[in-house]
Design a protein around this motif. Structure first.
Motif, short mmCIF file in Angstrom:
data_model
loop_
_atom_site.label_atom_id
_atom_site.label_comp_id
_atom_site.label_asym_id
_atom_site.label_seq_id
_atom_site.Cartn_x
_atom_site.Cartn_y
_atom_site.Cartn_z
N ASP A 139 0.81 -1.22 0.00
CA ASP A 139 0.00 0.00 0.00
C ASP A 139 0.85 1.28 0.00
O ASP A 139 0.32 2.38 0.10
CB ASP A 139 -0.99 0.00 1.17
CG ASP A 139 -0.28 0.03 2.52
OD1 ASP A 139 0.96 -0.13 2.54
OD2 ASP A 139 -0.97 0.19 3.55
N TYR A 140 2.16 1.14 -0.12
CA TYR A 140 3.05 2.31 -0.15
C TYR A 140 2.68 3.20 -1.35
O TYR A 140 2.50 2.72 -2.47
CB TYR A 140 4.51 1.84 -0.27
CG TYR A 140 5.50 2.97 -0.53
CD1 TYR A 140 5.95 3.78 0.51
CD2 TYR A 140 5.98 3.22 -1.81
CE1 TYR A 140 6.84 4.82 0.27
CE2 TYR A 140 6.88 4.24 -2.06
CZ TYR A 140 7.31 5.04 -1.01
OH TYR A 140 8.18 6.06 -1.25
N GLN A 141 2.54 4.51 -1.07
CA GLN A 141 2.22 5.45 -2.15
C GLN A 141 3.51 6.00 -2.74
O GLN A 141 4.34 6.56 -2.03
CB GLN A 141 1.33 6.59 -1.63
CG GLN A 141 0.82 7.43 -2.79
CD GLN A 141 -0.19 8.46 -2.34
OE1 GLN A 141 -1.05 8.18 -1.49
NE2 GLN A 141 -0.10 9.64 -2.89
N LEU A 142 3.64 5.80 -4.06
CA LEU A 142 4.91 6.13 -4.73
C LEU A 142 5.12 7.64 -4.82
O LEU A 142 4.16 8.40 -4.99
CB LEU A 142 4.94 5.49 -6.12
CG LEU A 142 5.05 3.95 -6.03
CD1 LEU A 142 4.45 3.30 -7.26
CD2 LEU A 142 6.49 3.51 -5.84
N CYS A 143 6.40 8.04 -4.72
CA CYS A 143 6.76 9.46 -4.76
C CYS A 143 7.72 9.69 -5.94
O CYS A 143 8.38 8.76 -6.41
CB CYS A 143 7.50 9.88 -3.49
SG CYS A 143 6.63 9.48 -2.00
N GLN A 144 7.76 10.97 -6.37
CA GLN A 144 8.67 11.39 -7.43
C GLN A 144 10.11 10.91 -7.12
O GLN A 144 10.60 11.07 -6.01
CB GLN A 144 8.64 12.93 -7.53
CG GLN A 144 9.73 13.56 -8.38
CD GLN A 144 9.59 13.28 -9.86
OE1 GLN A 144 8.49 13.04 -10.36
NE2 GLN A 144 10.71 13.27 -10.56
N GLY A 145 10.76 10.27 -8.12
CA GLY A 145 12.17 9.87 -7.96
C GLY A 145 12.37 8.53 -7.28
O GLY A 145 13.52 8.08 -7.14
#
Lengths: 66, 269
Positions: B43-49
């Motif tokens: 469920d980790y929300q992906l971030c830029q980079g």
């Protein structure tokens, strides 16, 4: 008689052979590569060759291990 | 949209994408999810980079996937040069086995490896063989080990003695030649024959790496045009001063890096 050994002037008696020079330097002919006047030689096959005045001789020596 | 890296390839995704969605779309059979070097929850929300690695345990990547990984690590230009190069290695002992492994890891195109010997128990103190390979021809054991590291490197082997007569034939087409013998008379024989017969092809040789003297006494020197000599030039293998893994692998590392630099158009020394 004068010749160049590894870029340095070196004096020896006339008639010195590659074999006797290597013996004087305590090097074993089968463990060195020679460049005599810009020609690469297998030292072992040129033991009898006499050095001449003005020759340029380079000696590459190998020690064991690998 | 944000940019992330998925198994080393860049990808643009919606800002609210979760790791589980990415997995479903790109690698449904993955059983390991790693984000920025650490295991992550679905469920980790992906971030830029973010750098995402998704792995299925035990799966061997295809040639294309491994190629993409190498390119990402080494930059495309460097990888392109390395992957079309061929290197000859004379001797598969302490030097040759370590050099071959380093070159396979960087993704060299082709290796030609020659040795006449079998793996002996005494070799295991420094040579890249395993205890269950004792008695195998070194070239066969090394090929097996290299293929476990990078199955896409082309490996040609020659089991036998190298001499001035068969040298050119065995190592036809190499871009760089490596002298990796143990015996000093063999080192001299190969060097003389190579410089006489293939002066246009760089030769990287080694002399002096026994014992446990300072690491810093091992150097890479340009001896003459197209001839590089690595080692301390002094410490021979002899009774009381054996060959040991650290200095042999340091010399092998110098040799492998000299090869790499030559392939990339840099002066090794």
């Amino acid at each position: 008689m004068n010749f160049q050994l590894n870029g340095q002037s070196h004096q020896t008696v006339a008639g010195t052979t590659i074999g006797s020079l290597l013996a004087e330097l305590q090097l074993q002919p089968e463990r060195v590569v020679l460049e005599l006047n810009q020609v690469i030689l297998n030292a072992n096959e040129y033991r009898e060759q006499q050095l001449k005045e003005g020759d340029k001789l380079e000696i590459i020596q190998f020690v064991g291990g690998g | 949209m944000i940019s992330i890296l998925v198994n080393e390839s860049s990808l643009k995704i919606e800002q609210t994408t979760r790791l589980s969605q990415l997995q479903t779309q790109h690698k449904p059979d993955a059983d390991l999810l790693i984000v920025n070097g650490f295991p992550a929850k679905p469920d980790y929300q992906l971030c830029q980079g973010d750098q995402v690695v998704m792995i299925k345990r035990g799966e061997i990547p295809s040639a294309e996937q491994l190629e993409a990984l190498m390119m990402a690590r080494h930059t495309p230009g460097v990888h392109a040069l390395i992957s079309k190069s061929c290197v000859g290695i004379a001797g598969a002992g302490g030097l040759g086995s370590n050099i071959a492994i380093a070159l396979a890891r960087v993704g060299i195109g082709k290796l030609i490896i020659a040795d006449f010997d079998l793996v002996e128990p005494s070799n295991l103190n420094r040579q890249q063989y395993f205890i269950d390979q004792i008695g195998q021809p070194k070239v066969a054991a090394l090929k097996e080990n290299l293929q476990r590291i990078n199955p896409y490197v082309e490996i040609e082997t020659f089991m036998g003695r190298i001499d001035p007569q068969n040298l050119r034939q065995i190592f036809a087409g190499v871009d760089v030649m490596v002298e990796a013998f143990d015996a000093p008379d063999q080192k001299a024989m190969l060097t003389a024959a190579h410089l006489q017969q293939a002066a246009e092809c760089p030769l990287v040789a080694a002399s002096g790496m026994a014992g446990y003297e300072s690491s810093n006494s091992i150097t890479t020197q340009k001896n003459r045009n197209n001839f590089y000599l690595i080692g301390d030039q002094q410490n021979a293998a002899q009774p009381g001063q054996g060959l040991m893994a650290p200095r042999v692998s340091i010399a092998a590392g110098h040799q492998a890096n000299a090869v790499l630099r030559l392939l990339l158009g840099e002066e090794p020394a």
